[in-house]
Design an enzyme around this catalytic site. Structure first.
Site, short mmCIF file in Angstrom:
data_model
loop_
_atom_site.label_atom_id
_atom_site.label_comp_id
_atom_site.label_asym_id
_atom_site.label_seq_id
_atom_site.Cartn_x
_atom_site.Cartn_y
_atom_site.Cartn_z
N TYR A 126 -28.39 -6.42 -44.09
CA TYR A 126 -29.28 -6.26 -43.40
C TYR A 126 -30.68 -6.98 -43.52
O TYR A 126 -31.11 -7.39 -42.41
CB TYR A 126 -29.72 -4.60 -43.81
CG TYR A 126 -31.05 -4.08 -43.13
CD1 TYR A 126 -31.21 -4.09 -41.92
CD2 TYR A 126 -32.29 -3.83 -44.07
CE1 TYR A 126 -32.41 -3.43 -41.56
CE2 TYR A 126 -33.40 -3.56 -43.59
CZ TYR A 126 -33.56 -3.05 -42.35
OH TYR A 126 -34.57 -2.74 -41.90
N LYS A 130 -32.52 -9.26 -40.26
CA LYS A 130 -33.73 -9.02 -39.99
C LYS A 130 -34.41 -10.37 -40.25
O LYS A 130 -35.47 -10.69 -39.46
CB LYS A 130 -34.30 -7.90 -41.22
CG LYS A 130 -33.80 -6.55 -40.54
CD LYS A 130 -34.30 -6.30 -39.27
CE LYS A 130 -35.60 -5.86 -39.16
NZ LYS A 130 -36.16 -5.39 -37.90
#
Length: 291
Positions: A126, A130
């Site tokens: 994640y 990002k």
């Protein structure tokens, strides 16, 4: 100004739309069904058709654990989607605010908040995806874009830790909550206000990376105790435990405290303390939870 908000159906997106409407701004709200940010033609058509002065990207793949085995899809949404939005903004003379996360940092034990220019070192899929989105936006739209990192979000709309604690208080005698992860509980409405304030300033003198979290710091255990106290429950019903008691596929940052220097540089005050925000937010969250 005309604003276009992607991911408008989510907790933060919903609050951004509400804040802009409260300010009398012209805002177009597009949820996931209305705009798939991973399709180039769709993205370009949306920006060309609505002609926004500024796009706020709240669309994201936020399933932190699932991203460990689905990184390609997470990268498509968190990395390639922002790049497509930035390119469309460049083509149609719009500016862009992109929402990011504390997970771009390692989250290893620290004693000082992470400044905006601290080197990223994500430890999860994640976080990597990002970070890819951050870099894409700043590369594709230099001087006309901003990355707004936030963390530990809770709000009126959607599932979040504070709403979970309110529910557990009503159903359980005691609740075990981790006390070895430290961060900044942050009301999504306060982040929406920050984004609105940044948007009207965004340009040559105000661009780059900003941290939008409430000030101060706490562990999840300390936050849970505060929630219990505010609903009139005994905070000692919250019991401290460790992250090892709740193993997850993706490691959670032990330290997610962010610094806020950039706001003062553009003429905005530092964010308020997390307790002050929670005291104001909780009655609204309880009302929504019971409706």
């Amino acid at each position: 100004m005309r604003w276009l908000v992607t991911g408008a159906g989510g907790m933060l997106g919903h609050d951004v739309v509400e804040e802009l409407a409260r300010r009398g701004e012209d805002v177009v709200a597009l949820d996931r069904a209305a705009l798939d940010i991973t399709t180039p033609e769709t993205v370009d058509r949306a920006v060309a058709g609505h002609r926004p002065d500024l796009v706020v990207n709240c669309a994201a793949y936020t399933a932190v654990d699932e991203a460990e085995t689905d990184e390609a899809r997470a990268l498509e949404i968190n990395g390639e989607g922002p790049r497509l939005l930035a390119r469309a903004c460049a083509a149609h003379d719009a500016r862009l605010i992109h929402v990011s996360t504390d997970y771009v940092f390692s989250g290893e034990a620290r004693t000082d908040p992470y400044p905006e220019d601290h080197g990223p070192a994500p430890r999860t899929a994640y976080g990597r995806t990002k970070l890819a989105g951050e870099r894409a936006v700043l590369e594709e739209l230099p001087g006309r874009s901003a990355v707004v990192r936030t963390a530990w979000l809770y709000g009126v709309h959607g599932a979040n830790f504070v709403r979970t604690m309110i529910g557990l208080e009503a159903r359980r005698d005691t609740v075990d909550v981790v006390d070895d992860q430290r961060g900044q509980p942050t009301w999504s409405a306060d982040v929406a206000e920050r984004i609105a304030g940044l948007g009207v300033r965004l340009g040559p003198g105000a661009h780059g990376v900003f941290h939008a979290t409430n000030s101060g710091e706490a562990t999840w255990y300390e936050l849970a105790r505060e929630v219990f106290s505010l609903v009139g429950a005994d905070p000692d019903r919250v019991r401290p435990t460790t992250s090892a008691a709740f193993p997850r596929p993706a490691p959670r940052p032990a330290y997610s405290v962010l610094a806020h220097r950039r706001w003062q540089e553009i003429g905005l005050p530092p964010p308020r303390d997390w307790r002050s925000a929670l005291h104001e937010a909780l009655p609204r969250i309880r009302k929504e939870s019971s409706s």
